[in-house]
Design a protein around this motif. Sequence first.
Motif: not given
Length: 307
Positions: A1, A5-6, A16, A18, A44-46, A79-81
């Motif tokens: 992503m 987008d973030i 978000y 992190t 979501f998260h990284d 990540p990023y889901t």
Amino acid sequence: MRPLDIEELTRSGVIYFTSKLEMLEELHCKMYKLDRVHNLWTHFHDYFQIWYVSKGGFIHTVDNRPYTITKGDLFVVAPYTLHSIQVESDREIEIIGCEFMPGFVNEQLDQRTANQVVFDASYLEHFWHNDPTAQSQIALDGVTEGKIRNLMLEMLSEYEKRTPFFQMVLKSNLLALLAIIVRQVNRDVVRAGFEKSEKYRDIMTRVVDYMHHNVHEDIKLEQVCTLANMSKSTFCSLFKEWTGKTFNRYLIDLRILNAMTLLQRPALSVTDVCYATGFNELSYFCRIFKKYTGISPNHFRKQAIQK
């Protein structure tokens, strides 16, 4: 992503998380136990997230698809889901959680290029590239659930106690955990592989035994294909699956190992050993032996006799 987008998602109200805020600076892995969970709206998260539910349940929504998670279930989020959690306010619950950055599995995974091969990527590739359906709700059988629960409890204990070298234990247990989960979500593949292994077990065992007992002979691929009653392509494919090596590599390795044993007998010359191990050409034997061991047969013999 992409970063754009973030920014767009966070402006629209999506949360978000992190790793820079959620994890220790020098440890990109986090363990925790929850006995109370509030609703987590779309976020979501990284980092990767694994939740094992030991008590209670909730609704886990991934990409707008809801999954009913109950006691004994597990899920993995890449990540990023985009996902969310909905919990009944008065419901008793217990969750063991694990969150980690790809780099905790292997540092190269944080900067890996598309063409770069990293073996440890196999621990994560299923969750990175596949449809999230299979990993958004993983029902565990009794034996597997016991293994996962014990591993995660040990990881939690190591994380909380922080005894010397706990990072090593944490990582080794995480790799074991991921391997178990990958097998669990690929049960059909594992079952098919087991059935295939059992089907050809007697044939492959007979072929390998034949090679070991006749290593001094000029064994040809055609001979063992006839023994196995298979075509060359089928046999070569099955043989590599069974032994982890091609037919030629397995045969050469076997001959080199036998040669290393025979070279320790002073009564046998290097030429004797060459023919006794099925090489049948002294120059080729010496070249292959040095390629595999780093030294010539004569040098190997001198070292062996001195020891």
